[in-house]
Design an enzyme around this catalytic site. Sequence first.
Site, short mmCIF file in Angstrom:
data_model
loop_
_atom_site.label_atom_id
_atom_site.label_comp_id
_atom_site.label_asym_id
_atom_site.label_seq_id
_atom_site.Cartn_x
_atom_site.Cartn_y
_atom_site.Cartn_z
N LEU A 112 0.82 -1.22 0.00
CA LEU A 112 0.00 0.00 0.00
C LEU A 112 0.85 1.26 0.00
O LEU A 112 0.42 2.33 -0.40
CB LEU A 112 -0.88 0.02 1.26
N GLY A 113 2.06 1.12 0.49
CA GLY A 113 2.92 2.30 0.56
C GLY A 113 4.25 1.91 1.18
O GLY A 113 4.42 0.77 1.62
N SER A 114 5.17 2.84 1.16
CA SER A 114 6.43 2.55 1.83
C SER A 114 6.98 3.80 2.45
O SER A 114 6.67 4.93 2.05
CB SER A 114 7.42 1.94 0.84
N GLY A 115 7.78 3.58 3.47
CA GLY A 115 8.36 4.71 4.18
C GLY A 115 9.84 4.47 4.35
O GLY A 115 10.42 3.60 3.69
N PHE A 145 11.43 3.17 6.77
CA PHE A 145 11.89 1.99 7.50
C PHE A 145 11.23 0.69 7.06
O PHE A 145 11.31 -0.31 7.75
CB PHE A 145 11.68 2.21 9.00
N VAL A 201 4.31 -0.85 3.84
CA VAL A 201 2.99 -1.08 4.42
C VAL A 201 2.21 -1.95 3.43
O VAL A 201 2.13 -1.63 2.24
CB VAL A 201 2.25 0.26 4.68
N LYS A 250 2.27 -2.53 8.94
CA LYS A 250 3.45 -1.70 8.75
C LYS A 250 4.66 -2.53 9.17
O LYS A 250 4.82 -2.86 10.35
CB LYS A 250 3.32 -0.42 9.59
N ASP A 291 5.21 15.39 12.81
CA ASP A 291 5.45 15.17 11.37
C ASP A 291 4.15 15.36 10.60
O ASP A 291 3.83 14.57 9.69
CB ASP A 291 6.04 13.77 11.14
P1 ATP Z 1 7.87 8.03 6.48
O1 ATP Z 1 9.08 7.63 5.75
O2 ATP Z 1 7.01 8.99 5.68
O3 ATP Z 1 8.08 8.49 7.87
P2 ATP Z 1 6.96 5.54 7.58
O4 ATP Z 1 8.04 4.54 7.33
O5 ATP Z 1 6.85 6.03 8.97
O6 ATP Z 1 7.00 6.71 6.54
P3 ATP Z 1 4.11 5.50 7.15
O7 ATP Z 1 4.12 6.97 6.81
O8 ATP Z 1 3.40 5.12 8.40
O9 ATP Z 1 5.59 4.89 7.14
O10 ATP Z 1 3.50 4.71 5.91
C1 ATP Z 1 4.04 4.80 4.60
C2 ATP Z 1 2.92 4.88 3.58
O11 ATP Z 1 2.09 3.69 3.66
C3 ATP Z 1 1.94 6.03 3.81
O12 ATP Z 1 2.39 7.20 3.19
C4 ATP Z 1 0.65 5.50 3.20
O13 ATP Z 1 0.63 5.69 1.80
C5 ATP Z 1 0.71 4.01 3.46
N1 ATP Z 1 -0.03 3.66 4.70
C6 ATP Z 1 0.41 3.84 5.96
N2 ATP Z 1 -0.51 3.41 6.85
C7 ATP Z 1 -1.56 2.96 6.13
C8 ATP Z 1 -2.84 2.38 6.48
N3 ATP Z 1 -3.17 2.21 7.74
N4 ATP Z 1 -3.67 2.03 5.47
C9 ATP Z 1 -3.30 2.22 4.17
N5 ATP Z 1 -2.12 2.74 3.78
C10 ATP Z 1 -1.26 3.12 4.74
#
Ligand code: ATP
Length: 360
Positions: free
Chosen positions: A19-22, A24, A27, A42, A139
């Site tokens: 669904l996404g990535s960050g 670390f 997701v 996550k 953030d």
């Molecule tokens: P960042 O590098 O921005 O700090 P992170 O590693 O902390 O990211 P998140 O921001 O929590 O990760 O999640 C990354 C992406 O995953 C989000 O931008 C979003 O697109 C997707 N995502 C996160 N949580 C959910 C959720 N509960 N349902 C659907 N998609 C999600």
Amino acid sequence: MAQFRLQNVEDFYELGEILGSGHFGEVRELRERSCGTCWAGKFVKLRRSVSSRLGMERKSVEQEVEILQSLQHINIMALRDVFESRAEIVLVVELIRGGELFDFIASKENLTENEAIDFLKQILRGIGFMHSKQIAHFDLKPENIMLSDKNAEHPEIKIIDFGLAHRFIAGEEYKSLCGTPQYIAPEVINYEPLSVSTDMWSIGVITYILLSGISPFQGETDQETLRNIVDMKYDFDEHYFSQTSNIAKDFIEKLLVKDQSERMTADECLLHPWIKPLTRKQAANRSRSSINMKNFRKFNARRKWKMSYNMVWACNRLSRLQLHCKRDKEDQELRSCESDQEDTETKPASLIRRRLSSSS
Ligand code: ATP
């Protein structure tokens, strides 16, 4: 301390699409094997050694989990479960299907200030709840404001990503240099003690962008952006704000205030006449004003482009690091040396750089 299950997440949940990535990890959609309910997982990679640059410290994930556990609110992403293995921690959270609020708005033909306020109210309620528990998000930016279901008549806001969040303890000072340049408050840049009102600055920036499609402090470089913030260099250029009501500008001005104690709180925002009009005239002004859609769409397209650029950049960097690690490991094996060659940089400095270069 939060309880993490030591079982394998895949014994209970079937893995679905990414669904996404960050920074670390990624997701992914998860389907509960026992009942078919869908969740999001996550997957956070854990740092293998103190000197490593890859992955996150277990203590930071524990903090994120502990904070999420205490934040049960309709406008904040809910946490269901946590699994832990040697290499990663998986946070099972509420699945948010509606995408980012800014993408939803950009897809609309037009939007009145009234409609924008409906979303803002929900964001403020979520933040107000968080702040009432002495927790700051640190953030807040468009990427972390999502919608539960964009097809609903009144889509619900969900605030995500509590990776930088902090719970204040009475009498203790907290300083941090983390955040995303466009949205951070002057006290972050000046490395001064922070408070929950640091989030309110970000709300001011988000509202400014929402109404005009431009970012108040954006410079050519991150350095210039940070300088503009510290110097409080922003204005309401008529070219972008011609459709904006004066009361909306007043709302923003009461958030983009250098002195934290003078900034409006989330609860005060909810009572501001732009959000809660006191007279018919105020209400009428508000419903006549609209957001600068043409420019907003441009801003959003640029933002998305930068996000994918940063992701490609991060992936390339990650593969280089992994390659570097692999080579080091081979070297190590050859030399039967015990030291970790992966990275000798101190942790806080690398985190700051990662966050600061992420989305300006
Ligand atoms: P960042 O590098 O921005 O700090 P992170 O590693 O902390 O990211 P998140 O921001 O929590 O990760 O999640 C990354 C992406 O995953 C989000 O931008 C979003 O697109 C997707 N995502 C996160 N949580 C959910 C959720 N509960 N349902 C659907 N998609 C999600």
